[in-house]
Design a protein around this motif. Structure first.
Motif, PDB file in Angstrom:
ATOM      1  N   ARG A 139     -35.099  62.507 -17.213  1.00 39.03           N
ATOM      2  CA  ARG A 139     -35.888  61.916 -16.059  1.00 39.03           C
ATOM      3  C   ARG A 139     -36.349  63.144 -15.107  1.00 39.03           C
ATOM      4  O   ARG A 139     -37.037  62.853 -14.127  1.00 39.03           O
ATOM      5  N   PHE A 191     -36.606  58.020 -23.697  1.00 38.24           N
ATOM      6  CA  PHE A 191     -36.874  56.526 -24.498  1.00 38.24           C
ATOM      7  C   PHE A 191     -38.294  55.980 -24.753  1.00 38.24           C
ATOM      8  O   PHE A 191     -38.186  54.828 -25.079  1.00 38.24           O
ATOM      9  N   HIS A 198     -43.189  58.069  -9.692  1.00 38.58           N
ATOM     10  CA  HIS A 198     -42.223  58.733 -10.368  1.00 38.58           C
ATOM     11  C   HIS A 198     -41.124  59.430  -9.249  1.00 38.58           C
ATOM     12  O   HIS A 198     -42.005  60.165  -8.247  1.00 38.58           O
ATOM     13  N   LYS A 225     -44.500  63.404 -18.907  1.00 40.47           N
ATOM     14  CA  LYS A 225     -42.928  63.416 -18.625  1.00 40.47           C
ATOM     15  C   LYS A 225     -41.883  63.315 -19.836  1.00 40.47           C
ATOM     16  O   LYS A 225     -40.978  64.017 -19.765  1.00 40.47           O
ATOM     17  N   PHE A 226     -42.409  62.649 -20.744  1.00 42.60           N
ATOM     18  CA  PHE A 226     -41.610  62.547 -21.991  1.00 42.60           C
ATOM     19  C   PHE A 226     -40.093  62.093 -21.648  1.00 42.60           C
ATOM     20  O   PHE A 226     -39.263  62.774 -22.046  1.00 42.60           O
ATOM     21  N   CYS A 227     -39.988  61.167 -20.901  1.00 38.99           N
ATOM     22  CA  CYS A 227     -38.446  60.472 -20.759  1.00 38.99           C
ATOM     23  C   CYS A 227     -38.174  60.088 -22.306  1.00 38.99           C
ATOM     24  O   CYS A 227     -38.864  59.932 -23.117  1.00 38.99           O
ATOM     25  N   VAL A 235     -44.781  55.804 -23.883  1.00 41.57           N
ATOM     26  CA  VAL A 235     -45.951  56.104 -23.118  1.00 41.57           C
ATOM     27  C   VAL A 235     -46.803  57.424 -23.330  1.00 41.57           C
ATOM     28  O   VAL A 235     -48.013  57.307 -23.447  1.00 41.57           O
ATOM     29  N   PRO A 236     -45.869  58.489 -23.268  1.00 44.51           N
ATOM     30  CA  PRO A 236     -46.790  59.868 -23.635  1.00 44.51           C
ATOM     31  C   PRO A 236     -47.602  59.660 -25.000  1.00 44.51           C
ATOM     32  O   PRO A 236     -48.447  60.678 -25.137  1.00 44.51           O
ATOM     33  N   CYS A 243     -49.354  60.263 -19.520  1.00 49.08           N
ATOM     34  CA  CYS A 243     -47.921  60.924 -18.856  1.00 49.08           C
ATOM     35  C   CYS A 243     -47.496  61.898 -19.636  1.00 49.08           C
ATOM     36  O   CYS A 243     -47.497  61.922 -20.900  1.00 49.08           O
TER      37      CYS A 243
HETATM   38 FE1  SF4 Z   1     -43.898  58.691 -18.558  1.00 49.12          FE
HETATM   39 FE2  SF4 Z   1     -42.587  56.947 -16.993  1.00 49.12          FE
HETATM   40 FE3  SF4 Z   1     -42.351  56.920 -19.603  1.00 49.12          FE
HETATM   41 FE4  SF4 Z   1     -40.943  58.398 -18.312  1.00 49.12          FE
HETATM   42  S1  SF4 Z   1     -40.806  56.385 -18.106  1.00 49.12           S
HETATM   43  S2  SF4 Z   1     -42.276  58.832 -20.059  1.00 49.12           S
HETATM   44  S3  SF4 Z   1     -42.263  58.969 -16.642  1.00 49.12           S
HETATM   45  S4  SF4 Z   1     -44.328  56.646 -18.457  1.00 49.12           S
END
Ligand code: SF4
Ligand code: SAH
Ligand code: F3S
Length: 461
Positions: free
Chosen positions: A288, A172, A249, A168-170, A175-176, A166
């Motif tokens: 987001r 919180f 997403h 996207k670097f939300c 995952v990235p 990912c």
């Molecule tokens: Fe990526 Fe989803 Fe985490 Fe946002 S919530 S950083 S879109 S994996």
């Protein structure tokens, strides 16, 4: 081959981990490993870990505590036992795991599974290994395709990873950092996996990715294909009756995907579309990339394309700075959309993510109180949704025997478990079921044709 060795793999976290665990087991089968359901007596235990919230990460250390005792016991009996830690905690804090849990032999990051045979070899010779560098090659190229044995063991519904990582670097989210940048598998590889699954009797395929609708894999024409285009291709695979995808997403819900929902009967009318919050201020602080209105627009477009579509979502309560007014916006969003269900989480500060450093962290007591209120609303919504099918007919994919004699359990298009009386020979079929009542966590009904036949017989008698 050196006889049978016992392998126990335990998976935590999301479907991606379940899929990866299966691939690791498939890869180790030719080395003489056979899977066992318990760590007791295993020669190799792999924990495939999840780092998404603090509690998920801490669980690993208590698991490792238990495994250490088993390992000591095995050593006393003269049987060496190897412990490997894979997945997102391994990726994020491999060295820390080695330090806190010296019984661990191998730490393997989420992109390095294809190196496992070599790592295990070195570990068997006494080396302690931490392998969490993101490699240059693509692990999917090196990983085994789903094995026949594995497919049969898993029944008629299967998962296929199409995208991983990912960008996207939300603010919180880990995952990235734990899965790396987004990569997509080529169309033809996915199509080949799906065809192989179909030949083995699989009827339903769920495409998985951390941001599955950001998919942009290379097509046979040399261009990048979107998820929508991929779905049209997979809908042509003989034997595949149902397609699903997760997790998507809101900002990647493009027109091709919306059209696929309009055009493809095999694409199930249910979308998991995490929104996290209904407040524009919080959505911005979360990075987001969309507003509340933007999310509602996506929902409207999908409903216009397919009227019977239903939505589920993820919510975080107590993100830093969340006020009672922000939270009220989340509740009103739930009312506005009418979700069929949702996962709800207390915000958990994760090391290395921007939100963990933000001032105005919300006290745990407030988070928990909001969580209950949100869960209560969602449960009520979910009951309304499920109850709306009583007296209606749903297509049910029959999956496996139920608890009662002569009973089967299947899934509706909305993933509801449905119980019917039906012959075991019908597993794998899709049948229309008249829903008669709502159970605790499932629906009950009768196969429409069977009832029609019986009615006829009764009328004739
Ligand atoms: Fe990526 Fe989803 Fe985490 Fe946002 S919530 S950083 S879109 S994996
Ligand atoms: N890629 C998906 C979600 C992946 S994580 C998406 O973009 O929506 C699954 C869910 O875990 C998220 O949707 C979010 O609701 C929750 N989550 C992620 N990080 C969290 C954190 N730090 N605290 C609490 N919940 C979190
Ligand atoms: Fe957990 Fe990693 Fe999945 S953090 S949710 S196992 S991507």
């Amino acid at each position: 081959m050196n006889g049978t060795r016992k392998l126990h793999v335990k998976s935590f976290g999301c479907q991606m981990n379940v899929y990866d665990s299966d691939r690791m087991a498939d890869m180790l089968t030719p080395l003489g490993y056979a899977e066992t359901g318990t760590p007791d007596g295993a020669d190799l235990v792999i924990l495939n870990t999840c780092n998404i919230r603090e509690r998920a990460a801490e669980k690993i250390y208590s698991e490792l505590g238990k495994l250490r005792l088993l390992k000591d016991e095995a050593a006393r009996d003269g049987r060496p036992m190897l412990i490997a830690v894979a997945g997102c905690v391994a990726q994020a804090e491999g060295k820390e795991i080695m330090r806190r849990a010296p019984a661990v032999d191998v730490i393997v990051g989420s992109q390095n599974y294809h190196q496992l045979p070599e790592l295990l070899d070195r570990a068997a010779r006494g080396e302690k290994i931490v392998d969490t560098e993101f490699p240059a090659e693509d692990k999917f190229d090196a990983l085994a395709a789903p094995s026949r044995h594995a497919i049969h063991a898993r029944g008629i519904s299967a998962f296929v990873t199409v995208q991983e990582g990912c960008d996207k670097f939300c603010t919180f989210c880990v995952v990235p950092y734990t899965r790396g940048m987004e990569i997509s598998r080529p169309v033809e590889k996915i199509a080949a996996d799906v065809a192989r699954l179909a030949e083995a009797g699989v009827r339903e395929v769920t495409l998985i990715g951390q941001n599955v609708n950001a998919y942009h894999g290379k097509g046979p024409d040399g261009r990048d294909w979107s998820l929508g285009k991929l779905l049209y291709r997979l809908a042509e695979v003989p034997g595949i009756a149902r397609l699903r995808y997760t997790t998507s997403h809101p900002t990647d819900m493009d027109d091709a995907l919306i059209e696929a929902h309009r055009d493809l009967p095999a694409l199930m009318p249910m979308v998991h579309l995490p929104v996290q919050s209904g407040s524009d201020g919080i959505l911005a602080a979360m990075n987001r990339g969309h507003t509340r209105a933007g999310y509602l627009r996506v929902i409207d477009k999908l409903r216009a394309a397919r009227a019977d579509i239903a939505f589920t979502s993820d919510f975080i309560v107590g993100f830093p700075g969340e006020t009672e007014a922000d939270f009220a916006d989340t509740l009103s969003l739930v009312d506005a959309v009418g979700f069929a269900g949702a996962y709800t989480f207390n915000y958990s500060p994760r090391p290395g993510t921007p939100a963990a450093e933000m001032a105005s962290q919300v006290p745990d007591t407030d988070k928990t109180e909001r969580l209950y209120r949100l869960q209560d609303l969602i449960t009520r919504r979910q009951n309304v949704f499920n109850g709306s099918f009583v007296g209606q007919t749903l297509d049910v994919l029959l999956e496996k025997p139920g608890r009662l004699d002569g009973q089967l359990v299947g899934r509706s298009p909305y993933l509801q478990a449905v119980h019917v009386m039906a012959d075991e020979a019908m597993i794998g079929e899709i049948v229309p079921v008249a829903i008669t009542r709502l159970g605790a966590n499932s629906l009950h009904g009768e196969i429409v044709n069977a009832r029609a036949t019986r009615d006829l017989a009764e009328a004739g008698a």
